[in-house]
Design a protein around this motif. Structure first.
Motif, PDB file in Angstrom:
ATOM      1  N   GLU A  46      10.862  24.498   3.802  1.00 59.10           N
ATOM      2  CA  GLU A  46      11.443  24.290   2.474  1.00 59.10           C
ATOM      3  C   GLU A  46      12.744  25.064   2.304  1.00 59.10           C
ATOM      4  OE1 GLU A  46      10.238  22.112   0.396  1.00 59.10           O
ATOM      5  OE2 GLU A  46       8.497  21.688   1.667  1.00 59.10           O
ATOM      6  N   TYR A  83       3.932  11.976  -4.635  1.00 53.89           N
ATOM      7  CA  TYR A  83       3.337  13.278  -4.297  1.00 53.89           C
ATOM      8  C   TYR A  83       1.967  13.070  -3.666  1.00 53.89           C
ATOM      9  CZ  TYR A  83       7.033  15.551  -6.925  1.00 53.89           C
ATOM     10  OH  TYR A  83       8.257  15.994  -7.353  1.00 53.89           O
ATOM     11  N   ARG A 138       5.694  23.756  -5.183  1.00 53.96           N
ATOM     12  CA  ARG A 138       4.495  22.916  -5.081  1.00 53.96           C
ATOM     13  C   ARG A 138       4.122  22.653  -3.617  1.00 53.96           C
ATOM     14  NH1 ARG A 138       6.856  19.830  -9.626  1.00 53.96           N
ATOM     15  NH2 ARG A 138       5.594  20.217 -11.489  1.00 53.96           N
ATOM     16  N   ASN A 139       5.110  22.354  -2.800  1.00 50.66           N
ATOM     17  CA  ASN A 139       4.827  22.040  -1.397  1.00 50.66           C
ATOM     18  C   ASN A 139       4.222  23.224  -0.654  1.00 50.66           C
ATOM     19  OD1 ASN A 139       5.796  19.427  -1.681  1.00 50.66           O
ATOM     20  ND2 ASN A 139       7.864  19.964  -1.030  1.00 50.66           N
ATOM     21  N   ASN A 194       9.953  21.881  -6.623  1.00 50.54           N
ATOM     22  CA  ASN A 194       9.379  21.024  -5.584  1.00 50.54           C
ATOM     23  C   ASN A 194       8.936  21.847  -4.378  1.00 50.54           C
ATOM     24  OD1 ASN A 194       9.672  18.596  -6.969  1.00 50.54           O
ATOM     25  ND2 ASN A 194      11.740  18.244  -6.192  1.00 50.54           N
ATOM     26  N   ALA A 195       9.772  22.795  -3.973  1.00 47.93           N
ATOM     27  CA  ALA A 195       9.414  23.656  -2.843  1.00 47.93           C
ATOM     28  C   ALA A 195       8.196  24.513  -3.175  1.00 47.93           C
ATOM     29  CB  ALA A 195      10.603  24.549  -2.483  1.00 47.93           C
ATOM     30  N   HIS A 209       2.968  24.001   3.002  1.00 45.37           N
ATOM     31  CA  HIS A 209       4.161  23.966   3.832  1.00 45.37           C
ATOM     32  C   HIS A 209       4.646  25.394   4.073  1.00 45.37           C
ATOM     33  CE1 HIS A 209       5.417  19.547   2.767  1.00 45.37           C
ATOM     34  NE2 HIS A 209       4.179  19.651   3.225  1.00 45.37           N
ATOM     35  N   TYR A 250      -0.368  19.550 -10.031  1.00 42.87           N
ATOM     36  CA  TYR A 250       1.056  19.322 -10.287  1.00 42.87           C
ATOM     37  C   TYR A 250       1.484  19.970 -11.597  1.00 42.87           C
ATOM     38  CZ  TYR A 250       5.420  16.735 -10.991  1.00 42.87           C
ATOM     39  OH  TYR A 250       6.735  16.400 -11.214  1.00 42.87           O
ATOM     40  N   LEU A 309       0.447  22.068  -0.691  1.00 48.44           N
ATOM     41  CA  LEU A 309       0.386  21.379   0.598  1.00 48.44           C
ATOM     42  C   LEU A 309       0.482  22.326   1.793  1.00 48.44           C
ATOM     43  CD1 LEU A 309       2.617  18.262  -0.206  1.00 48.44           C
ATOM     44  CD2 LEU A 309       0.132  18.509  -0.394  1.00 48.44           C
TER      45      LEU A 309
END
Length: 271
Positions: free
Chosen positions: A237, A62, A225-226, A222-223, A232, A70, A230
């Motif tokens: 995603e 990550y 968090r991204n 996961n999506a 995104h 996280y 991040l």
């Protein structure tokens, strides 16, 4: 459609009255303290035991995400999901224990409307728990890169749908086994370990990683968090989101088909 809406509204109002009269404010406060406590433990380890140092494998898995960020998003999503699952899945077995299940089974009430009503009644409480965990995580150093509230709303809807689908299946297991504690505790352990809420699933052995990827919450988390950390886009995603929704739909279909057979058996026992 009218039966569905009336059943949802009636269940919503009934559960609101029950919660207001049977469960005081201290009950909600206890849930919030429990949710925050689940976040404070790993944060304490991160700062006091590991001195804010993370392994190279975590950084490689990550990049650009600190452990505080996280675990904050993982804990908030996990608390929200479990809260929704528990509230919806325990509804029918609570009806059984209170002696009202046979009235429900023999009534023309929409079963889907009943479950949706239970879900809507607890939604605000689950959102409060999620928001509280996010706020505490930010206070302890989590970096949340949200520039718009829209992605958070979308993911709340997605996690709600995933939790609702899992709750229908878990409800059948509880009714079939006549047990809540073993079922819900097992579910809590499975989601905590395999959904990647506390640590990346890449740390799991290959066989367990396959099991983790079968859970709809893993890819969705996961999506989440991204997008939140991040920055995104939701489009980037889309595969993870589509995969999670698809698995959730399959779980929902299995749960509904099982419920129809289980309901027939319960009606025969009642009569």
């Amino acid at each position: 459609m009218e039966n569905f809406l009336l059943s949802s509204w009636a269940t919503l109002k009934k559960n609101q009255r029950t919660s207001k009269r049977a469960y005081p404010f201290s009950f909600m406060l206890g849930r919030i303290i429990n949710a925050v406590g689940g976040l404070l433990f790993p944060i304490t380890l991160y700062y006091l035991v590991f001195d804010k140092q993370m392994s190279g494998s975590f950084v490689q898995a990550y990049p650009g995400i600190t452990y505080i960020s996280y675990i904050t998003l993982g804990s908030s999503a996990l608390i929200f999901t479990i809260s929704t699952i528990m509230s919806v899945s325990r509804s029918l077995i609570m009806e059984m224990r209170e002696g009202t299940l046979h009235h429900l089974l023999l009534s023309p009430m929409s079963r889907a409307g009943y479950f949706v009503g239970v879900y809507l009644e607890q939604l605000i409480r689950s959102i409060i728990e999620l928001g509280t965990v996010l706020i505490f995580g930010i206070l302890f150093g989590a970096r949340i890169g949200l520039t718009s509230i829209l992605p958070l709303i979308i993911f709340i809807i997605l996690f709600s749908f995933t939790a609702f689908c899992l709750a229908i299946l878990i409800s059948n297991i509880m009714l079939f086994s006549r047990d809540t504690f073993i079922t819900q505790n097992t579910l809590l352990i499975v989601l905590t370990i395999f959904s990647g809420a506390a640590f990346p699933t890449v740390f799991l052995p290959s066989l367990l990683r396959i099991i983790a990827n079968l859970l709809p919450t893993t890819q969705l988390l996961n999506a989440f968090r991204n997008v939140v950390i991040l920055k995104h886009s939701l489009v980037s995603e889309s595969y993870s989101i589509f995969y999670s929704v698809s698995i959730s739909v399959v779980v929902l279909i299995i749960g509904l088909c099982w419920y129809k057979k289980l309901e027939q058996k319960l009606v025969n026992e009642t009569l």
